[in-house]
Write a protein that holds these residues in place. Sequence first.
Motif, PDB file in Angstrom:
ATOM      1  N   ASP A   1      46.150  31.185  42.095  1.00  0.00           N
ATOM      2  CA  ASP A   1      45.124  31.298  41.051  1.00  0.00           C
ATOM      3  C   ASP A   1      45.303  30.160  40.058  1.00  0.00           C
TER       4      ASP A   1
ATOM      5  N   SER B   1      37.982  35.211  54.470  1.00  0.00           N
ATOM      6  CA  SER B   1      37.954  35.346  53.014  1.00  0.00           C
ATOM      7  C   SER B   1      37.789  33.980  52.370  1.00  0.00           C
ATOM      8  N   ASP B   2      37.075  33.956  51.230  1.00  0.00           N
ATOM      9  CA  ASP B   2      36.931  32.698  50.498  1.00  0.00           C
ATOM     10  C   ASP B   2      37.943  32.589  49.362  1.00  0.00           C
ATOM     11  N   ASP B   3      38.867  33.547  49.245  1.00  0.00           N
ATOM     12  CA  ASP B   3      39.925  33.507  48.231  1.00  0.00           C
ATOM     13  C   ASP B   3      41.002  32.529  48.673  1.00  0.00           C
TER      14      ASP B   3
ATOM     15  N   ASP C   1      48.790  44.034  44.590  1.00  0.00           N
ATOM     16  CA  ASP C   1      49.211  42.635  44.579  1.00  0.00           C
ATOM     17  C   ASP C   1      50.319  42.540  43.547  1.00  0.00           C
TER      18      ASP C   1
ATOM     19  N   TRP D   1      35.692  42.799  49.877  1.00  0.00           N
ATOM     20  CA  TRP D   1      37.095  42.750  50.310  1.00  0.00           C
ATOM     21  C   TRP D   1      37.361  43.840  51.340  1.00  0.00           C
TER      22      TRP D   1
ATOM     23  N   TYR E   1      35.632  47.460  45.890  1.00  0.00           N
ATOM     24  CA  TYR E   1      35.448  46.051  46.238  1.00  0.00           C
ATOM     25  C   TYR E   1      34.909  45.954  47.658  1.00  0.00           C
TER      26      TYR E   1
ATOM     27  N   ASP F   1      44.168  33.647  50.369  1.00  0.00           N
ATOM     28  CA  ASP F   1      44.127  34.148  51.741  1.00  0.00           C
ATOM     29  C   ASP F   1      44.084  33.024  52.772  1.00  0.00           C
TER      30      ASP F   1
ATOM     31  N   LYS G   1      39.937  35.912  34.075  1.00  0.00           N
ATOM     32  CA  LYS G   1      40.230  36.859  35.152  1.00  0.00           C
ATOM     33  C   LYS G   1      40.752  38.195  34.625  1.00  0.00           C
TER      34      LYS G   1
END
Length: 195
Positions: free
Chosen positions: A43, A173-175, A108, A90, A87, A178, A53
């Motif tokens: 992040d 995933s676009d995170d 997490d 997700w 979510y 990940d 966030k």
Amino acid sequence: MMSDMTERQAEQPPLEFRPLVETDLVIVSDWLSAEHVRRWWRDPADIGAVRAKYVPRIAGEEPTEVFMVALGDEPIGLIQRYRFSDYGKWAATVAGTDLVFPSAAGIDYLIGVDEHTGRGLGTEMIRSFTDRLFEEYADVRTILVTPQHGNRASCRALERAGYSLAWVGDLDSDDPADAGESAIYVKHRSDGVPA
């Protein structure tokens, strides 16, 4: 005879969890800048991004609940929990692995203070927080955790805390956290029956 790690754990105060507050965000920003965290968490660490966030989570405007983890009086890490049902995108990503647990939650976590890594604190943090989550979220039957498969310290901590490896692969995933091969670890309520 106790192992060195068991002896160290016996000498340290218990871990405590308290809700994250805005004054903690400078510490969180520092932790996200640390190499051992940045490698896996990914992040943005600047205070503006951290506030964007986490302030909505602190204010209860988002369903993820975030906690500061302290060893005695010293903040050492961060842990958060959420229901997959809150979510949808997700949940769909994880369901794409053919693992479907309708009443699942996720966690997490990070240990932000490098000197406290490799001491069994990650395992204890996960184990204690898992017990707390099952106690406080009566509807949750299963907890899923998705570390990077290459993050062997995190995977070992989950295994020592009673989680089982359920899947390894690339998540759709676009995170950025990940990116690369992920692992999915699961732990069911003690009756062993996922919903």
